[in-house]
Enzyme design. Structure first.
Site, PDB file in Angstrom:
ATOM      1  N   CYS A 110       0.889  -1.166   0.000  1.00 16.67           N
ATOM      2  CA  CYS A 110       0.000   0.000   0.000  1.00 16.67           C
ATOM      3  C   CYS A 110       0.919   1.204   0.000  1.00 16.67           C
ATOM      4  O   CYS A 110       1.489   1.546   1.032  1.00 16.67           O
ATOM      5  CB  CYS A 110      -0.899  -0.003   1.231  1.00 16.67           C
ATOM      6  SG  CYS A 110      -1.849   1.528   1.392  1.00 16.67           S
ATOM      7  N   CYS A 113      -0.638   4.340   2.186  1.00 15.62           N
ATOM      8  CA  CYS A 113      -0.723   4.263   3.656  1.00 15.62           C
ATOM      9  C   CYS A 113      -0.258   2.882   4.097  1.00 15.62           C
ATOM     10  O   CYS A 113       0.932   2.597   3.994  1.00 15.62           O
ATOM     11  CB  CYS A 113      -2.108   4.649   4.183  1.00 15.62           C
ATOM     12  SG  CYS A 113      -3.553   3.930   3.383  1.00 15.62           S
ATOM     13  N   SER A 114      -1.164   2.032   4.583  1.00 15.12           N
ATOM     14  CA  SER A 114      -0.709   0.736   5.093  1.00 15.12           C
ATOM     15  C   SER A 114      -1.819  -0.305   5.001  1.00 15.12           C
ATOM     16  O   SER A 114      -1.924  -1.171   5.868  1.00 15.12           O
ATOM     17  CB  SER A 114      -0.248   0.884   6.540  1.00 15.12           C
ATOM     18  OG  SER A 114      -1.266   1.503   7.309  1.00 15.12           O
ATOM     19  N   CYS A 115      -2.655  -0.237   3.962  1.00 18.96           N
ATOM     20  CA  CYS A 115      -3.794  -1.151   3.824  1.00 18.96           C
ATOM     21  C   CYS A 115      -3.309  -2.603   3.770  1.00 18.96           C
ATOM     22  O   CYS A 115      -2.334  -2.920   3.085  1.00 18.96           O
ATOM     23  CB  CYS A 115      -4.578  -0.809   2.562  1.00 18.96           C
ATOM     24  SG  CYS A 115      -5.269   0.851   2.619  1.00 18.96           S
TER      25      CYS A 115
END
Lengths: 206, 223
Positions: A110, A113-115
Site C-alpha cells: 500500500c 498508507c498501510s492497507c
C-alpha cells in the site's frame, strides 16, 4: 475546511512530544469525558495481539492447496469464502485472493498508507508500513524481494498489487515441492505470513 | 499535486528491514491503535477523513513521526476539529466534564462485534460501468482531488497519466475524494487497472513486470 493549517495551529502540537505520553494524554482525556472505555482498549489489543493473525490466512492457503473446489471458490469470491470461516471484519471487507504460478509472482503493497487484510493476517509488520517498502515495492520489487532472501526465476513475471482502495489482497503462494503426502493441518505451518504478502515463499517449518 | 504520503516509486529510502518483531513493538503502539479505533467508533468521522488527517500532517511531521505517532497526532487533530475535545483539554491533558457523545462509547463487550462487522465500502448504483475488463484506459494527470485543492485522493502520483488495462470491475465503492471532505459517499464504479512497469518507470527492473492499482471511474478515461 481545516486543510492547510500551519504547524503551530495543529492540535497535536500542544500535546507532549513523547509519543507514549501523547497517547496517554488522549486516552486520559477521552476516558474522563466518558468517550472511551479502557477495558475496550484492552479488548482491541488482545484481539490483534492474540486472536487475529496470520494463522487465519495460513488456514485459507493450506485449504486452497488441498481442496480444489475451495481453491476455485476462493479465486472467484474470496470475501464470501473467508467469511464462512469467520474471517470477515474490519480491513477485510473486500478480499481478493491472487495465486502465484510459475508465470506470475504476486506481491502486495500500500504505497499511500498501510492497507492490509487484517482478518487474515492481523496488524501489518513494521516493514510493510515503512517508507522503504512503500516507496520501492512498486518500482523495484525484485531488489526488495532479494532483501527478503527471495530470488525469482527470470521468466516469472512480478505483478505488484498496490492496495489503493478497500480491496485487500491475499497471495496464495505455490505449494512447495515435496509436500504431496501432507494434509491441510500438516501444511498450515508451512505458510508464512510473508508468503501471503508475496515477500516470502512457504517453507518447511523449523 | 498530492502530498508526502504519496511515495510510491520514490528513490533514496534504503533497504527494507524484514527482521521479525512482535505485533506491537511498544505498549504505546498498541494503545495508539486501540484509542484510534475506539475514537473512530464514536462516528464523528469516516475512514477516508481519518486517512486524510494523517496525510495532511505537515511534510516535516509526516517524515519524522513514526507510524503510530502519525496516527495519534492525526487523531488529536480530528478530535479537536470535530468538536469532540477542546484545545484547552488537549493543553491541560484533562477532560473537562462528560461529553454529550458518551452514549456512543464503544464498550468492551461490543468490541468483538464492531471489529467483526467492519465497514464495507461497496454501494449499489444505478449507472452501468463505463469500462469492462480488457479496456485500455488512461489515468487522470496530475493525481489530484478534483473537488478540493490538496484534498484526499487514491490515485498515486506514479500512476498519474499512465495507460493501463482494466483487469477487474468491483461494482461501485464509496469515493474517497468526496467522502474524506464531507461531500457524501458519491459511490463510483471501481476497477483494478494493470500497468506495464515500463509505462510507469521508463526503464523497468524487468520487461513485462506489472503494477496494479484499484481506481475509481472518475480517475479514468478511455485511451
Amino acid at each position: 475546511m481545516p486543510h492547510d493549517h500551519h504547524d503551530h495551529d495543529h492540535a497535536h502540537a500542544v500535546l507532549p512530544p513523547d509519543p507514549a505520553l501523547r497517547v496517554k494524554a488522549i486516552e486520559t482525556i477521552l476516558t474522563q469525558k466518558g468517550l472511551i472505555d479502557p477495558a475496550a482498549l484492552d479488548e482491541i489489543i488482545d484481539t490483534y495481539e492474540n486472536r487475529i493473525g496470520p494463522k487465519n490466512g495460513a488456514l485459507v492457503v493450506a485449504r486452497a492447496w488441498t481442496d480444489p473446489a475451495f481453491r476455485a471458490a476462493l479465486l472467484e469470491d474470496a470475501t464470501a469464502v473467508v467469511a464462512e470461516l469467520g474471517f470477515y471484519g474490519r480491513q477485510g471487507e473486500h478480499i481478493v485472493a491472487v495465486e502465484n504460478t510459475p508465470e506470475q509472482h504476486n506481491m502486495v503493497v500500500c504505497t499511500l498508507c498501510s492497507c492490509y487484510p487484517w482478518p487474515l493476517l492481523g496488524i501489518p509488520p513494521g516493514w510493510y508500513k515503512s517508507d522503504a517498502y512503500r516507496a520501492r515495492a512498486v518500482r523495484e520489487p525484485r531488489k526488495v524481494l532479494a532483501e527478503f532472501g527471495v530470488t525469482l526465476p527470470g521468466d516469472t513475471r512480478v505483478r505488484v498489487w498496490d492496495s489503493t482502495a478497500e480491496l485487500r489482497y491475499l497471495v496464495i503462494p505455490m505449494r512447495p515441492e515435496g509436500t504431496d503426502g501432507l494434509n491441510e493441518d500438516d501444511l498450515i505451518p508451512w505458510v508464512t505470513r510473508d508468503s501471503m504478502i508475496g515477500t516470502g515463499l512457504p517453507g518447511r517449518p523449523e | 499535486m498530492t502530498r508526502v504520503h504519496d511515495m510510491g516509486g520514490r528513490f533514496g529510502d534504503g533497504p527494507v528491514d524484514p527482521s521479525p518483531e512482535p505485533v506491537f513493538k511498544e505498549d504505546w503502539h498498541a494503545r495508539a491503535l486501540a484509542v484510534t479505533l475506539a475514537a473512530g467508533a464514536l462516528g464523528q468521522w469516516n475512514l477516508d477523513t481519518s486517512r486524510h488527517a494523517r496525510e495532511r500532517l505537515s511534510p516535516k511531521d509526516y517524515a519524522r513521526f513514526s507510524y503510530y505517532e502519525k496516527w495519534i497526532s492525526a487523531l488529536a487533530d480530528l478530535l479537536e476539529e470535530n468538536g469532540v475535545v477542546t484545545r484547552d483539554e488537549l493543553m491541560a491533558g484533562q477532560g473537562a466534564g462528560p461529553s454529550p457523545l458518551s452514549g456512543r462509547k464503544l464498550r468492551a463487550d461490543a468490541v468483538a462485534g464492531a471489529l467483526a462487522r467492519g465497514g464495507p465500502a461497496d454501494r449499489p448504483v444505478d449507472s452501468a460501468p463505463k469500462f469492462a475488463p480488457g479496456d485500455v484506459v488512461r489515468t487522470r494527470r496530475p493525481a489530484r482531488n478534483a473537488f478540493v485543492a490538496g484534498g484526499h485522493t487514491r490515485l498515486p502520483s506514479y500512476a498519474a497519466g499512465a495507460v493501463g488495462r482494466i483487469l477487474h470491475h468491483h461494482g461501485a465503492h464509496v469515493l474517497p475524494d468526496a467522502n474524506a471532505h464531507g461531500r457524501g459517499e458519491s459511490p463510483e464504479h471501481l476497477y483494478t487497472v494493470v500497468f506495464d512497469a515500463a509505462e510507469l518507470w521508463g526503464a523497468p527492473e524487468r520487461a513485462g513486470d506489472e503494477v496494479t492499482c484499484d481506481l475509481w471511474q472518475s480517475y479514468l478515461e478511455p485511451a
